[in-house]
Design an enzyme around this catalytic site. Sequence first.
Site, PDB file in Angstrom:
ATOM      1  N   ASP A 164       0.870  -1.170   0.000  1.00  0.00           N
ATOM      2  CA  ASP A 164       0.000   0.000   0.000  1.00  0.00           C
ATOM      3  C   ASP A 164       0.905   1.218   0.000  1.00  0.00           C
ATOM      4  O   ASP A 164       1.539   1.537   1.008  1.00  0.00           O
ATOM      5  CB  ASP A 164      -0.899  -0.034   1.250  1.00  0.00           C
ATOM      6  CG  ASP A 164      -1.766   1.219   1.377  1.00  0.00           C
ATOM      7  OD1 ASP A 164      -1.677   2.098   0.495  1.00  0.00           O
ATOM      8  OD2 ASP A 164      -2.525   1.305   2.359  1.00  0.00           O
ATOM      9  N   LYS A 209       2.653  11.313  -3.251  1.00  0.00           N
ATOM     10  CA  LYS A 209       1.599  10.662  -4.033  1.00  0.00           C
ATOM     11  C   LYS A 209       0.705  11.689  -4.731  1.00  0.00           C
ATOM     12  O   LYS A 209       0.159  11.431  -5.797  1.00  0.00           O
ATOM     13  CB  LYS A 209       0.773   9.778  -3.098  1.00  0.00           C
ATOM     14  CG  LYS A 209      -0.208   8.848  -3.786  1.00  0.00           C
ATOM     15  CD  LYS A 209      -0.830   7.924  -2.755  1.00  0.00           C
ATOM     16  CE  LYS A 209      -1.823   6.963  -3.373  1.00  0.00           C
ATOM     17  NZ  LYS A 209      -2.357   6.041  -2.342  1.00  0.00           N
ATOM     18  N   GLU A 248      -7.455   0.454  -4.347  1.00  0.00           N
ATOM     19  CA  GLU A 248      -7.439   0.351  -2.884  1.00  0.00           C
ATOM     20  C   GLU A 248      -8.762  -0.126  -2.283  1.00  0.00           C
ATOM     21  O   GLU A 248      -8.760  -1.023  -1.441  1.00  0.00           O
ATOM     22  CB  GLU A 248      -6.976   1.694  -2.289  1.00  0.00           C
ATOM     23  CG  GLU A 248      -5.469   1.871  -2.475  1.00  0.00           C
ATOM     24  CD  GLU A 248      -4.992   3.318  -2.408  1.00  0.00           C
ATOM     25  OE1 GLU A 248      -5.779   4.191  -2.000  1.00  0.00           O
ATOM     26  OE2 GLU A 248      -3.829   3.569  -2.760  1.00  0.00           O
ATOM     27  N   ASP A 303     -13.186   5.067   1.419  1.00  0.00           N
ATOM     28  CA  ASP A 303     -11.742   5.061   1.664  1.00  0.00           C
ATOM     29  C   ASP A 303     -11.196   6.488   1.639  1.00  0.00           C
ATOM     30  O   ASP A 303     -10.979   7.063   0.573  1.00  0.00           O
ATOM     31  CB  ASP A 303     -11.065   4.190   0.583  1.00  0.00           C
ATOM     32  CG  ASP A 303      -9.551   4.123   0.748  1.00  0.00           C
ATOM     33  OD1 ASP A 303      -9.002   4.798   1.635  1.00  0.00           O
ATOM     34  OD2 ASP A 303      -8.922   3.378  -0.021  1.00  0.00           O
TER      35      ASP A 303
END
Lengths: 626, 180
Positions: free
Chosen positions: A25, A87, A186, A208
């Site tokens: 992850d 990210k 994800e 999420d």
Amino acid sequence: MALLELSEPGQTPRPHERRVAVGIDLGTTNSLVATVRSGVAETLPDARGRHLLPSVVQYASGVAPRVGDDAKANAVHDPFNTIASVKRLMGRGVDDVKKLGNQLPYHFAAAESAVPRIVTSAGAVSPVEVSAEILKVLKQRAEETLGADLEGAVVTVPAYFDDAQRQATKDAARLAGLNILRLLNEPTAAAVAYGLDHQAEGVYVVYDLGGGTFDVSVLRLNRGVFEVLATGGDSALGGDDMDHAIAEWIMREAQIGDDADAMLLRRLLRDACVAKEQLTDAQQVTLHVELAVKRTWDGELSRAKLNELIDPLIQKSLAPCRRALRDANIKLEEVREVVMVGGSTRVPRVRELVGQFFARLPLTTIDPDKVVALGAAIQADVLVGNKPDTDMLLLDVNPLSLGIETMGGLVEQIIPRNTTLPVARGQDFTTYKDGQTAMSIHVVQGERDVVSGCRSLARFELRGIPPMAAGAGRIRILFQVDADGLLSVSAKEQTTGVESSIQVKPSYGLTDREIETMLRESIDHASDDVAARQLREQQVDADRLLDAVSVALAADAEALLNTAERAAIDTAMQALRGARVGTDERAIKNAIAALDKTTAEFAARGMNAGIRKALTGRTIAELKDI
Amino acid sequence: MSNPARNFFEIFDLAPDFAIDLAQLTGRYRELQRLVHPDKYAHGSDQERRLAVQMAANINDAFRTLKDPVERALYLLRLQNVAVDDESARRLDPEFLMEQMELREALGEVRGSSYAAQDLSNIFATIDKLEKQTLGALAAAFARDDAAALRSANEHVQKLRFIKRLRGEAQEVEEHLTSH
């Protein structure tokens, strides 16, 4: 002696040998690596027992970059060389970065490609390289813990990542020396971890909210099949934004101007984040902010005030929820459970508002920080071949519509959002001018019907169209999106067969040459050299193809091939085996291509026959004429 | 490539008929994807992976088409060489077109209404009813299966396209209402 070697051609000679694979992850704030051991998925800690690796990289001249907790601790003292939340920059262009401008304390350099580069004292680095440093640390952690080289990895990405962001993530993994089995969304990963744990059936929603990205997915779970019905989100919404909202509040309260320096901003963000986390349990926290030497500001932040500050952000996440349900054609009452994923779902107000929206108590039984990595590890274990009898199958969708630019800056949609992957779809266009010999094709991604409202993915040109009258040339454009959500586009003039194709190298991506150079630089020349590496890759490919063909021949040759076809395949296999034992990389490559071509028809027949057999229960021999 | 020109019904071993068993279709779809999905070939050769992507994409396309009644009807009409075009839309009965116009007008007035939620929910109810009726008529037309019936099937399909567009617009209004 000979008995030991009596394995059937193509079968794995050591069936009980487990292959080592991990799920990673790669998060905005923290990253994790997990694997399946003795049937149980678990995240792997570092030598000091820490599971979460802060996604922070600190660069310094002449030494290897620092990654993780140490880098994070140094962020406030060395803001320009310490890269956090990288990210958010993945797959982004220089213009996107300018929009984020005041949120980022870094200096950016102009690069020859459209990819932004951050200036550090160790030189300018791209977001892909920064991410690769994080992945390298996790790879090393896994290899040391598991005592073996990794066979492959599943790396997770936000479901709402576009093509450029996915490609950037894949490039980072390649740079870190990982064999990517799959890019996995994800929320889907989280559903796998939950679903397999709970033997779940029915419709599930995964909410999420991470450090920098928000995803919502609606899935139907049915006997091991995880079918994503719709997905939505915001690839620039997360806990970071809450920190910014709190920091801005502090700035207003403490009367700090917009000209505050980078170090102060970093301190404010750090303090804001700590306060937010404390308010998960506490009703009120005391803030003690160091403004300058011997100058501090003290204040109180209550949970009620925090809620007020972050409510607009949470509300922003509910619109995609509504749309995803609608796209999935699912009514609220059909939803069986809502699963909470991502560190930001620890914030009580998030749970409260999401619970209100879905009219049920959200599930939080698996650690929201770990659940994605655990699901990815389970999928990696399956993909690498450790569970040949599993029923598990993940059917995901593309999050954003894909299309091409037509006259007047309009978008012709080719693949709508929430189409199940993989997907291939063609659309015909005609030439619009007499004697037109080329057509330029602009690929875009997004929901608006004007090009300016979508994201530009790539431009390419189909040339060599023979001159014809306007409208006579028919150009078929074929879009293909694979299971990773990555797009390739090809164009072909139908009457002449002139062809042009590209793997969509996004407008904001690194060029192949840039990646090649980075790879070269990162390889330790003393122990490894590029040519040897390429030769090994070709040998592995050769073995795979030989294995696959042997298995297929043993199973279906009699039913599906005539004598001449069989002989041609045998000859091509022999040629590849011959090349395989040599050291000529190019010869192996050519022999692979030749065998691939010779067996293409046979492989297609085999797969078709397998399909028919599965549906009708008839044997392949009975079906050979279909 | 050897992709025997099997039609979408044949892929799932179903008769080419408008009346299909959706549970059976879905079950077979999952069964097929278990066989050909690229994830089953993560460890396979490039050739296998390429082929798996193509086949899985084709099966997805077939499933998407057959599970939706309007898409399924259009596909059936195409299989039977019935031209499906805007021309047939222009010949729709005036009564239907009038109703569509009225619904659109009603939708346009929702935003200003003090009973917006109730008005919108009434419109959705009307759309649902209309869709159900038309789907029923469509199924009946396909069941008769003669030339006249196919023409009327075509007409129902065009109506359903109108209804679908209207539903989309109603949903946009709904989104607008809920986000403000």
